[in-house]
Design a protein around this motif. Structure first.
Motif, PDB file in Angstrom:
ATOM      1  N   VAL A   1       0.673  -1.324  -0.062  1.00  0.00           N
ATOM      2  CA  VAL A   1      -0.175  -0.009  -0.059  1.00  0.00           C
ATOM      3  C   VAL A   1       0.898   1.011  -0.015  1.00  0.00           C
ATOM      4  O   VAL A   1       0.580   2.212  -0.761  1.00  0.00           O
ATOM      5  N   ALA A   2       1.766   1.204   1.041  1.00  0.00           N
ATOM      6  CA  ALA A   2       2.769   2.299   0.844  1.00  0.00           C
ATOM      7  C   ALA A   2       3.241   2.744  -0.391  1.00  0.00           C
ATOM      8  O   ALA A   2       3.431   3.898  -0.976  1.00  0.00           O
ATOM      9  N   ARG A   3       3.807   1.870  -0.890  1.00  0.00           N
ATOM     10  CA  ARG A   3       4.594   1.918  -2.291  1.00  0.00           C
ATOM     11  C   ARG A   3       3.610   2.544  -3.384  1.00  0.00           C
ATOM     12  O   ARG A   3       3.679   3.259  -4.110  1.00  0.00           O
ATOM     13  N   LYS A   4       2.511   1.545  -3.305  1.00  0.00           N
ATOM     14  CA  LYS A   4       1.679   2.158  -4.538  1.00  0.00           C
ATOM     15  C   LYS A   4       1.091   3.529  -4.203  1.00  0.00           C
ATOM     16  O   LYS A   4       0.887   4.243  -5.244  1.00  0.00           O
ATOM     17  N   GLU A   5       0.823   3.918  -2.986  1.00  0.00           N
ATOM     18  CA  GLU A   5       0.253   5.195  -2.734  1.00  0.00           C
ATOM     19  C   GLU A   5       1.205   6.170  -3.253  1.00  0.00           C
ATOM     20  O   GLU A   5       0.859   7.334  -4.017  1.00  0.00           O
ATOM     21  N   SER A   6       2.633   6.168  -2.929  1.00  0.00           N
ATOM     22  CA  SER A   6       3.577   7.257  -3.304  1.00  0.00           C
ATOM     23  C   SER A   6       3.714   7.217  -4.825  1.00  0.00           C
ATOM     24  O   SER A   6       3.455   8.291  -5.386  1.00  0.00           O
ATOM     25  N   PHE A   7       3.628   6.088  -5.423  1.00  0.00           N
ATOM     26  CA  PHE A   7       3.869   6.196  -6.957  1.00  0.00           C
ATOM     27  C   PHE A   7       2.503   6.522  -7.775  1.00  0.00           C
ATOM     28  O   PHE A   7       2.752   7.443  -8.615  1.00  0.00           O
ATOM     29  N   MET A   8       1.456   6.296  -7.197  1.00  0.00           N
ATOM     30  CA  MET A   8       0.276   6.751  -7.581  1.00  0.00           C
ATOM     31  C   MET A   8       0.065   8.102  -7.669  1.00  0.00           C
ATOM     32  O   MET A   8      -0.497   8.867  -8.626  1.00  0.00           O
ATOM     33  N   SER A   9       0.458   8.643  -6.453  1.00  0.00           N
ATOM     34  CA  SER A   9       0.419  10.429  -6.150  1.00  0.00           C
ATOM     35  C   SER A   9       1.218  10.851  -7.244  1.00  0.00           C
ATOM     36  O   SER A   9       0.590  12.095  -8.008  1.00  0.00           O
ATOM     37  N   VAL A  10       2.436  10.567  -7.488  1.00  0.00           N
ATOM     38  CA  VAL A  10       3.411  10.992  -8.482  1.00  0.00           C
ATOM     39  C   VAL A  10       2.543  10.883  -9.770  1.00  0.00           C
ATOM     40  O   VAL A  10       2.540  12.037 -10.407  1.00  0.00           O
ATOM     41  N   ALA A  11       2.268   9.745 -10.066  1.00  0.00           N
ATOM     42  CA  ALA A  11       1.722   9.445 -11.510  1.00  0.00           C
ATOM     43  C   ALA A  11       0.375  10.497 -11.667  1.00  0.00           C
ATOM     44  O   ALA A  11       0.015  10.983 -12.887  1.00  0.00           O
ATOM     45  N   LEU A  12      -0.409  10.475 -10.815  1.00  0.00           N
ATOM     46  CA  LEU A  12      -1.764  11.298 -10.749  1.00  0.00           C
ATOM     47  C   LEU A  12      -1.153  12.757 -11.178  1.00  0.00           C
ATOM     48  O   LEU A  12      -1.815  13.598 -11.874  1.00  0.00           O
ATOM     49  N   LYS A  13      -0.185  13.498 -10.258  1.00  0.00           N
ATOM     50  CA  LYS A  13       0.185  14.480 -10.549  1.00  0.00           C
ATOM     51  C   LYS A  13       0.401  14.971 -12.008  1.00  0.00           C
ATOM     52  O   LYS A  13       0.068  15.848 -12.568  1.00  0.00           O
ATOM     53  N   LYS A  14       1.485  13.901 -12.458  1.00  0.00           N
ATOM     54  CA  LYS A  14       1.852  14.304 -13.950  1.00  0.00           C
ATOM     55  C   LYS A  14       0.595  14.290 -14.740  1.00  0.00           C
ATOM     56  O   LYS A  14       0.667  14.821 -15.786  1.00  0.00           O
ATOM     57  N   ALA A  15      -0.301  13.105 -14.507  1.00  0.00           N
ATOM     58  CA  ALA A  15      -1.523  13.395 -15.559  1.00  0.00           C
ATOM     59  C   ALA A  15      -2.347  14.565 -15.402  1.00  0.00           C
ATOM     60  O   ALA A  15      -2.711  14.913 -16.380  1.00  0.00           O
ATOM     61  N   LEU A  16      -2.249  14.993 -14.315  1.00  0.00           N
ATOM     62  CA  LEU A  16      -3.262  16.377 -14.128  1.00  0.00           C
ATOM     63  C   LEU A  16      -2.647  17.545 -14.409  1.00  0.00           C
ATOM     64  O   LEU A  16      -3.268  18.492 -14.983  1.00  0.00           O
ATOM     65  N   GLU A  17      -1.294  17.715 -14.373  1.00  0.00           N
ATOM     66  CA  GLU A  17      -0.633  19.000 -14.609  1.00  0.00           C
ATOM     67  C   GLU A  17      -0.872  19.497 -16.088  1.00  0.00           C
ATOM     68  O   GLU A  17      -1.166  20.699 -16.264  1.00  0.00           O
ATOM     69  N   PRO A  18      -0.779  18.783 -16.927  1.00  0.00           N
ATOM     70  CA  PRO A  18      -0.818  19.366 -18.151  1.00  0.00           C
ATOM     71  C   PRO A  18      -2.322  19.804 -18.547  1.00  0.00           C
ATOM     72  O   PRO A  18      -2.650  20.256 -19.580  1.00  0.00           O
ATOM     73  N   VAL A  19      -3.095  19.107 -17.808  1.00  0.00           N
ATOM     74  CA  VAL A  19      -4.562  19.247 -18.321  1.00  0.00           C
ATOM     75  C   VAL A  19      -5.443  20.697 -17.738  1.00  0.00           C
ATOM     76  O   VAL A  19      -5.989  21.367 -18.206  1.00  0.00           O
ATOM     77  N   ILE A  20      -4.855  21.094 -16.396  1.00  0.00           N
ATOM     78  CA  ILE A  20      -5.292  22.249 -15.668  1.00  0.00           C
ATOM     79  C   ILE A  20      -4.716  23.423 -16.432  1.00  0.00           C
ATOM     80  O   ILE A  20      -3.311  23.376 -16.647  1.00  0.00           O
ATOM     81  N   CYS A  21      -5.351  24.383 -16.487  1.00  0.00           N
ATOM     82  CA  CYS A  21      -4.790  25.685 -16.876  1.00  0.00           C
ATOM     83  C   CYS A  21      -3.997  26.295 -15.760  1.00  0.00           C
ATOM     84  O   CYS A  21      -4.731  27.008 -15.127  1.00  0.00           O
ATOM     85  N   ARG A  22      -2.886  25.933 -15.553  1.00  0.00           N
ATOM     86  CA  ARG A  22      -1.944  26.387 -14.517  1.00  0.00           C
ATOM     87  C   ARG A  22      -1.692  27.854 -14.366  1.00  0.00           C
ATOM     88  O   ARG A  22      -1.609  28.487 -13.328  1.00  0.00           O
ATOM     89  N   HIS A  23      -1.564  28.615 -15.600  1.00  0.00           N
ATOM     90  CA  HIS A  23      -1.242  29.906 -15.273  1.00  0.00           C
ATOM     91  C   HIS A  23      -2.291  30.541 -14.673  1.00  0.00           C
ATOM     92  O   HIS A  23      -1.933  31.985 -14.525  1.00  0.00           O
ATOM     93  N   GLU A  24      -3.755  30.410 -14.788  1.00  0.00           N
ATOM     94  CA  GLU A  24      -4.850  31.061 -14.134  1.00  0.00           C
ATOM     95  C   GLU A  24      -4.944  30.940 -12.449  1.00  0.00           C
ATOM     96  O   GLU A  24      -5.316  31.643 -11.883  1.00  0.00           O
ATOM     97  N   PHE A  25      -3.672  30.140 -12.133  1.00  0.00           N
ATOM     98  CA  PHE A  25      -3.542  30.160 -10.507  1.00  0.00           C
ATOM     99  C   PHE A  25      -2.179  30.369 -10.154  1.00  0.00           C
ATOM    100  O   PHE A  25      -1.421  29.877  -9.190  1.00  0.00           O
ATOM    101  N   ALA A  26      -1.532  31.206 -10.754  1.00  0.00           N
ATOM    102  CA  ALA A  26      -0.254  31.881 -10.425  1.00  0.00           C
ATOM    103  C   ALA A  26      -0.257  32.213  -8.894  1.00  0.00           C
ATOM    104  O   ALA A  26      -1.084  32.719  -8.317  1.00  0.00           O
TER     105      ALA A  26
END
Lengths: 279, 296
Positions: free
Chosen positions: A100-125
């Protein structure tokens, strides 16, 4: 497993992974379809955006907290907003704690990578956006379901995104391709390749894509695959992603329709309570 | 990664260079920077290597300890990666700054080594169900000059090649528990097979082109890259791990282009590394060599 000579110590004999594989119902034809899906957006009332999703037997809950300002003295602020993701398994989602610990850590990183390109991040400077995922039940495809669920939750929360984000999992085991592998298949993927020295291909691939603009925001693969097989799997996964868009779109459109209906009801007879109960 | 402040004009310059297939340091898009590799430089470790890829400096030490195998895999050993981003590399790594990157690097290596076809943990087993070797691969990032993934994986492979595991000479059975006697002769040891061990190749998308081995400046100009773990088996290249890095997304065709470039680059790099390792060993032989690195 056959032990030659003296057997030292005692450990519980496990079922031969080969037999387990034979017991699996292998799909006859390759159907590039998502599993039966249930999505409810706005499942949690006290956060900005949330969604609950059932993907077959996998159950996931995602919530998006409202953007928070980053304190001035931390050096993390920039022109692009910060995304923080955390994935947690519910304590009763049976898995041993080490995994569980390993899965949680790698899934958090993977999820972040998947979401970053989708969100218009420049609107949240100078702001940070916290996204939390709870996996209630894991019957395979946990990561892709979490990404799908977050995609819906982001839109429900009114966070500007470039497109609808959809994701899916495919895997190859013993020359057989599985789309949307169940927990059994995912377990076998870890134990089966170890039992003989065959150099047979095996592996799992998760892609997340923005189908409207034809972009892949995340591609995560592990296992042992020829590049050609990887490309084929990727094509299949993207095809499922495309199908998934319709489902999520449908749910979100319905939500908006409901909202409009309830607002109109409020204007005409002053009570939206009745309208919601009727619909 | 390491933040280098670049102006728009500098970024455009790099971008145009990449488009012309002539990068700032004179390389083409498929070229690596010069590397310096040295094995066996830490006396206390079972195996060690230091790799310098232009300005990226990595030190890897491998230690082996006896552990008990997990009940799920009684016939397999263990391997664990730990990455430490030294604050010497960039001021950003101070405190807990490098933690996220360190975790990502360690996770990537774990994923790439996970498949039994890539790294066979069975060879690390001593007595099934009772004893196995556990390899601790400790990676220290001393300087950060771009392309950490490639450098870290190359250094790890070299350090594992250099690792010598002492031979177990006898097992005494004591009330059902085996007690191991380890040979104390430093030359009586086994080596780890490295033929299938994957290496990571980062393919960076700059403008419309893909480049390998991006420098820190080039990394700043790119929004998306693909890390590909390439492992060789029976003269065929397999992919043992892929993931995307960076805040951008890739088109499907670009991704396949990156993947193929990564696999070809990985194959060549892998051959070059193995050749270099064997050459170093044949020249140095068994005798204790003089370290040339900074750890004199």
């Amino acid at each position: 497993m056959a032990q030659s000579g003296v057997v030292f110590g005692s450990y519980a004999p496990r079922v031969n992974p080969k037999e387990l594989f034979d017991r699996l119902t292998t799909p006859k034809t390759l159907e590039l379809e998502p599993r039966p899906t249930f999505i409810k957006v706005g499942a949690v009332s006290n956060v900005k955006g949330s969604a609950y999703m059932e993907y077959g037997n996998t159950k996931v809950m995602a919530q998006v907290e409202p953007p928070k300002e980053i304190s001035k003295n931390s050096n993390r602020s920039g022109t692009l907003g910060l995304i923080l993701c955390s994935v947690k398994y519910a304590p009763f989602a049976a898995l041993d704690s080490e995994v569980v610990a390993r899965k949680e850590s790698f899934m958090s990183v993977a999820l972040k990578k998947a979401l970053e390109p989708v969100i218009c991040r420049h609107e949240f400077a100078n702001f940070q956006l916290e996204i939390k995922v709870l996996i209630i039940d894991d019957d395979g495809c946990a990561l892709s379901t979490a990404i799908n669920c977050c995609g819906a939750a982001l839109i429900e929360g009114g966070i500007p995104t470039y497109d609808l984000l959809t994701s899916s999992t495919v895997c190859v085991l013993n020359g057989q391709e599985f789309v949307n592998p169940t927990a059994d298949v995912e377990d076998l993927l870890r134990s089966l390749p170890g039992c003989d020295n065959s150099s047979e291909e095996h592996g799992v691939l998760v892609t997340a894509s923005l189908s409207g603009v034809g972009q892949i925001s995340e591609c995560f693969q592990k296992g042992y695959l020829l590049p050609e097989t990887l490309e084929r799997l990727c094509d299949h996964s993207l095809a499922i992603n495309l199908r998934m868009v319709d489902t999520i779109k449908h749910v979100l459109v319905n939500k908006v329709k409901q909202h409009i209906a309830s607002q109109e009801g409020e204007e005409s007879n002053g009570s939206d309570e009745d309208m919601e109960n009727n619909s | 990664m390491a933040n280098v402040a670049l102006s728009e004009a500098e970024k455009t310059f790099i971008l145009h260079g990449v488009e012309e297939d002539f990068r700032c340091d004179g390389r083409s898009r498929r070229d690596y920077r010069p590397m310096e590799l040295e094995c066996e430089i830490v006396n206390n470790a079972s195996g060690s290597a230091r790799l310098r890829l232009a300005n990226t400096d990595i030190l890897v030490g491998v230690k082996c300890e006896i552990d008990t195998p997990t009940s799920l895999h009684p016939d397999q050993g263990k391997i664990e990666f730990f990455v430490d981003c030294s604050a010497n590399a960039t001021p950003e790594f101070e405190g807990r700054g490098g933690e996220e990157l360190a975790l990502e690097l360690a996770d990537t290596l774990t994923n790439a080594y996970e498949s039994p076809s890539a790294f066979d943990l069975k060879s690390l087993c001593i007595l099934p169900g009772q004893h196995c070797w556990k390899l601790y691969v400790d990676i220290l990032i001393l300087e950060c000059g771009g392309n950490l993934f490639d450098a870290v994986s190359l250094a790890s492979k070299a350090a594992i090649f250099n690792t010598r595991i002492p031979k177990v000479t006898a097992a005494v059975m004591d009330a059902g528990e085996a007690e191991l006697l380890i040979s104390d002769d430093p030359y009586n040891c086994t080596r780890i097979e490295i033929d299938n061990i994957p290496i990571l190749v980062t393919v960076c998308k700059i403008g419309d082109c893909c480049v390998v081995d991006p420098s820190a400046e080039e990394e700043q100009c790119s929004t998306a890259s693909l890390v590909v773990g390439v492992s060789k088996r029976n003269n065929k290249c397999y992919v043992s791990h892929t993931h995307t890095v960076g805040g951008g997304s890739l088109h499907k065709d670009t991704m396949y282009k990156c993947l193929n470039l990564g696999v070809t680059a990985g194959a060549t790099l892998n051959d070059a590394l193995e050749k270099a390792l064997r050459l170093e060993e044949s020249r140095v032989g068994n005798k204790r060599k003089e370290t040339v690195g900074f750890l004199k």
